[in-house]
Design a protein around this motif. Structure first.
Motif, PDB file in Angstrom:
ATOM      1  N   ILE A  21       0.842  -1.196   0.000  1.00 49.86           N
ATOM      2  CA  ILE A  21       0.000   0.000   0.000  1.00 49.86           C
ATOM      3  C   ILE A  21       0.872   1.238   0.000  1.00 49.86           C
ATOM      4  O   ILE A  21       1.825   1.340   0.761  1.00 49.86           O
ATOM      5  CB  ILE A  21      -0.927  -0.006   1.233  1.00 49.86           C
ATOM      6  N   GLY A  22       0.541   2.180  -0.862  1.00 46.72           N
ATOM      7  CA  GLY A  22       1.305   3.410  -0.934  1.00 46.72           C
ATOM      8  C   GLY A  22       0.429   4.613  -0.624  1.00 46.72           C
ATOM      9  O   GLY A  22      -0.764   4.484  -0.345  1.00 46.72           O
ATOM     10  N   VAL A  23       1.029   5.780  -0.670  1.00 45.54           N
ATOM     11  CA  VAL A  23       0.271   7.017  -0.500  1.00 45.54           C
ATOM     12  C   VAL A  23      -0.685   7.159  -1.682  1.00 45.54           C
ATOM     13  O   VAL A  23      -0.356   6.786  -2.815  1.00 45.54           O
ATOM     14  CB  VAL A  23       1.231   8.227  -0.424  1.00 45.54           C
ATOM     15  N   SER A  24      -1.860   7.681  -1.428  1.00 46.74           N
ATOM     16  CA  SER A  24      -2.881   7.852  -2.456  1.00 46.74           C
ATOM     17  C   SER A  24      -2.314   8.467  -3.734  1.00 46.74           C
ATOM     18  O   SER A  24      -1.575   9.449  -3.704  1.00 46.74           O
ATOM     19  CB  SER A  24      -4.001   8.748  -1.914  1.00 46.74           C
ATOM     20  N   LYS A  25      -2.682   7.864  -4.880  1.00 46.76           N
ATOM     21  CA  LYS A  25      -2.247   8.382  -6.181  1.00 46.76           C
ATOM     22  C   LYS A  25      -2.727   9.816  -6.376  1.00 46.76           C
ATOM     23  O   LYS A  25      -2.030  10.642  -6.972  1.00 46.76           O
ATOM     24  CB  LYS A  25      -2.814   7.488  -7.291  1.00 46.76           C
ATOM     25  N   ILE A  26      -3.901  10.135  -5.842  1.00 47.99           N
ATOM     26  CA  ILE A  26      -4.422  11.492  -5.955  1.00 47.99           C
ATOM     27  C   ILE A  26      -3.500  12.475  -5.244  1.00 47.99           C
ATOM     28  O   ILE A  26      -3.171  13.539  -5.776  1.00 47.99           O
ATOM     29  CB  ILE A  26      -5.839  11.574  -5.348  1.00 47.99           C
ATOM     30  N   TRP A 135     -13.520   4.902  -4.778  1.00 48.94           N
ATOM     31  CA  TRP A 135     -12.621   5.824  -4.083  1.00 48.94           C
ATOM     32  C   TRP A 135     -11.398   5.034  -3.620  1.00 48.94           C
ATOM     33  O   TRP A 135     -11.512   3.961  -3.021  1.00 48.94           O
ATOM     34  CB  TRP A 135     -13.356   6.451  -2.899  1.00 48.94           C
ATOM     35  N   THR A 136     -10.235   5.568  -3.889  1.00 42.88           N
ATOM     36  CA  THR A 136      -8.996   4.815  -3.744  1.00 42.88           C
ATOM     37  C   THR A 136      -8.767   4.250  -2.343  1.00 42.88           C
ATOM     38  O   THR A 136      -8.152   3.196  -2.184  1.00 42.88           O
ATOM     39  CB  THR A 136      -7.789   5.694  -4.119  1.00 42.88           C
ATOM     40  N   SER A 137      -9.269   4.921  -1.314  1.00 44.06           N
ATOM     41  CA  SER A 137      -9.004   4.466   0.054  1.00 44.06           C
ATOM     42  C   SER A 137      -9.772   3.202   0.423  1.00 44.06           C
ATOM     43  O   SER A 137      -9.377   2.490   1.356  1.00 44.06           O
ATOM     44  CB  SER A 137      -9.346   5.569   1.063  1.00 44.06           C
ATOM     45  N   TYR A 138     -10.883   2.916  -0.250  1.00 45.25           N
ATOM     46  CA  TYR A 138     -11.701   1.777   0.153  1.00 45.25           C
ATOM     47  C   TYR A 138     -10.898   0.483   0.252  1.00 45.25           C
ATOM     48  O   TYR A 138     -10.890  -0.190   1.282  1.00 45.25           O
ATOM     49  CB  TYR A 138     -12.857   1.569  -0.826  1.00 45.25           C
ATOM     50  N   SER A 139     -10.258   0.110  -0.835  1.00 45.09           N
ATOM     51  CA  SER A 139      -9.570  -1.185  -0.854  1.00 45.09           C
ATOM     52  C   SER A 139      -8.357  -1.187   0.062  1.00 45.09           C
ATOM     53  O   SER A 139      -8.053  -2.206   0.705  1.00 45.09           O
ATOM     54  CB  SER A 139      -9.157  -1.552  -2.281  1.00 45.09           C
ATOM     55  N   VAL A 373      -6.515  12.760 -12.723  1.00 42.89           N
ATOM     56  CA  VAL A 373      -6.153  11.479 -12.102  1.00 42.89           C
ATOM     57  C   VAL A 373      -6.544  10.325 -13.024  1.00 42.89           C
ATOM     58  O   VAL A 373      -7.678  10.287 -13.513  1.00 42.89           O
ATOM     59  CB  VAL A 373      -6.841  11.308 -10.737  1.00 42.89           C
ATOM     60  N   PRO A 374      -5.630   9.374 -13.276  1.00 45.61           N
ATOM     61  CA  PRO A 374      -5.957   8.257 -14.156  1.00 45.61           C
ATOM     62  C   PRO A 374      -6.982   7.311 -13.547  1.00 45.61           C
ATOM     63  O   PRO A 374      -7.040   7.129 -12.323  1.00 45.61           O
ATOM     64  CB  PRO A 374      -4.613   7.546 -14.342  1.00 45.61           C
ATOM     65  N   GLY A 375      -7.776   6.691 -14.398  1.00 44.13           N
ATOM     66  CA  GLY A 375      -8.774   5.741 -13.925  1.00 44.13           C
ATOM     67  C   GLY A 375      -8.172   4.561 -13.201  1.00 44.13           C
ATOM     68  O   GLY A 375      -8.816   3.971 -12.328  1.00 44.13           O
ATOM     69  N   SER A 376      -6.940   4.199 -13.553  1.00 40.82           N
ATOM     70  CA  SER A 376      -6.283   3.066 -12.890  1.00 40.82           C
ATOM     71  C   SER A 376      -6.179   3.274 -11.387  1.00 40.82           C
ATOM     72  O   SER A 376      -6.180   2.314 -10.613  1.00 40.82           O
ATOM     73  CB  SER A 376      -4.892   2.839 -13.482  1.00 40.82           C
ATOM     74  N   ALA A 377      -6.111   4.532 -10.937  1.00 42.49           N
ATOM     75  CA  ALA A 377      -6.062   4.822  -9.502  1.00 42.49           C
ATOM     76  C   ALA A 377      -7.375   4.467  -8.820  1.00 42.49           C
ATOM     77  O   ALA A 377      -7.413   4.252  -7.610  1.00 42.49           O
ATOM     78  CB  ALA A 377      -5.747   6.300  -9.273  1.00 42.49           C
ATOM     79  N   PHE A 383      -9.644   5.394 -18.231  1.00 39.95           N
ATOM     80  CA  PHE A 383     -10.451   6.574 -17.923  1.00 39.95           C
ATOM     81  C   PHE A 383      -9.566   7.598 -17.211  1.00 39.95           C
ATOM     82  O   PHE A 383      -8.425   7.308 -16.852  1.00 39.95           O
ATOM     83  CB  PHE A 383     -11.633   6.203 -17.008  1.00 39.95           C
ATOM     84  N   PHE A 384     -10.115   8.792 -17.000  1.00 35.79           N
ATOM     85  CA  PHE A 384      -9.446   9.760 -16.132  1.00 35.79           C
ATOM     86  C   PHE A 384     -10.507  10.613 -15.451  1.00 35.79           C
ATOM     87  O   PHE A 384     -11.574  10.865 -16.001  1.00 35.79           O
ATOM     88  CB  PHE A 384      -8.441  10.629 -16.892  1.00 35.79           C
TER      89      PHE A 384
END
Length: 410
Positions: A21-26, A135-139, A373-377, A383-384
């Motif tokens: 786990i890393g810091v949020s891509k956003i 939302w990126t934090s969920y997982s 922000v890319p959709g992959s995040a 997507f973006f």
């Protein structure tokens, strides 16, 4: 060699729970864009997930008055009685749902609500079904708590919404929770009563599965969309549903850090155990301000909603006019989630081939000086995401730059 020197030689060893786990891509993109701005580049940042409006004056005055009254001490662990009463009234008034005070919890932002709930309920290997984009934090929170995120892709053709057959197939004996977000960050997609009903019917057939709903953007909906929360549709699920909300988006109070939720008494009590060993009570002053936010005048919400709708329409129209991009019109929130499949495989003026949405967003930042922000995040490509919670002038300039950048692709 001493123990201390051996540790120094070995270097820092992070806990295994955060290894992947890393810091949020956003946040990473925002930091990179901010650094570019400091270097004098005219970067426009469309990645922030917060309203550009100010906190209402009556809310700020309530906070000042609380300070003057000396309300600067610890409060009850998971929310003052006054705030819990305001939240209970909000649920009755706006959602047609009744929660007793011991069925309500208050924390330092909705993110802590999520963390408390998962930490209090997930055992190693338990599964949490999460529709993507998400939302990126969920997982990441699920993984930190020892759970397994089960990501279900929901494409634009499906309105970025989970379907009943997908949910049915994803449920296993290990499924602990289903997590739904409406309106959604990042897609802006929202679930109507008709959209929710088949999903709730599935959950009724699986009594071991609990439902977590994130309603944070409920007041930011458009075109007559009628927001509804699942418990209001299906009261039989109330005993295993956690309804999450907060003051951050509707009242432009992101920095005040107040989130809240209603749920079964036993769950709320278990969440309090986690909070007691983490942050303890939320800010006393922020809680006083939140009482006023929920109890005070609500008329300004319509004006802000109208402003966001105008900007949504501007962004969607401009994106759909750009060859290679395709943008669905979102029902709510303040994001667009645009497809960029039409630019994948093209080459930038500097000779770099765009292989993924992250390459495209890097190109926009480096060459057009627009941060998105890319959709992959968010678990779905290609997507973006654009946050249109910024001025119309900045949006217009950013969209022009995106169009020019796309036109330069070979």
């Amino acid at each position: 060699m001493t123990v201390a020197s051996k540790i120094e030689e070995a270097g820092f060893q992070p806990a295994s729970r955060i290894a992947a786990i890393g810091v949020s891509k956003i946040l990473q993109i925002g930091a990179r864009a901010s650094a570019m701005k400091k270097d004098g580049l005219p970067v426009i940042i469309l990645g922030a997930g917060e309203p550009d409006f100010d906190t209402p004056d009556n809310v700020k005055e309530a906070a000042k008055a609380a300070i003057d009254r000396g309300e600067t001490k610890y409060t009850a662990l998971d929310g003052t009685p006054d705030l819990k009463k305001a939240i209970a009234e909000k649920f009755r008034r706006e959602n047609n749902v009744d929660y007793a005070l011991d069925e309500i919890t208050v924390a330092t932002g909705a993110k802590q609500i999520l963390f408390n709930a998962f930490m209090a309920t997930i055992n190693p290997g338990d599964e949490v079904i999460i529709p993507t984009p998400y939302w990126t934090s969920y997982s990441d929170i699920v993984e930190i708590c020892g759970g397994v995120p089960v990501l279900i892709p929901c494409d634009a053709e499906a309105g970025f919404r989970l379907k009943a057959d997908q949910l049915e197939k994803a449920i296993t004996p290990k499924t602990r929770w289903v997590l739904l977000n409406s309106p959604s960050n990042p897609s802006g997609a929202a679930y109507s009563e008709a959209d929710y009903r088949p999903l709730l019917d599935v959950l009724l057939r699986h009594p071991h599965v609990w439902l977590m709903v994130d309603d944070m953007y409920e007041h930011i909906v458009y075109d007559g969309f009628q927001f509804v929360t699942p418990v209001a549709i299906e009261p039989r699920l109330k005993s295993r549903t956690l309804t999450i909300n907060g003051v951050s988006k509707a009242y432009a109070m992101t920095g005040w850090r107040i989130g809240y939720a209603g749920g079964p008494k036993a769950l709320i009590k278990a969440m309090a155990v986690i909070q007691s060993q983490a942050t303890s009570c939320p800010s006393s002053v922020s809680q006083a301000a939140s009482v006023e936010a929920l109890n005070g005048p609500q008329d300004f919400l319509k004006d802000r909603q109208a402003s966001f709708k105008h900007r949504r329409d501007l962004v969607v129209s401009a994106l759909n006019a750009i060859p290679g991009l395709a943008c669905r019109t979102p029902e709510g929130a303040f994001y667009t989630f645009s497809g960029c499949a039409g630019v994948i495989g093209k080459t930038t003026p500097k000779g770099k081939r765009i292989e993924a949405d992250s390459d495209f967003t890097d190109y926009l930042l480096e060459d057009a000086h627009v941060a998105v922000v890319p959709g992959s995040a968010f678990g779905l490509s290609p997507f973006f995401r654009i946050s249109y919670a910024t001025s119309e002038a900045e949006l217009t300039e950013a969209l022009k730059r995106i169009a020019d950048a796309c036109a330069k692709l070979a």
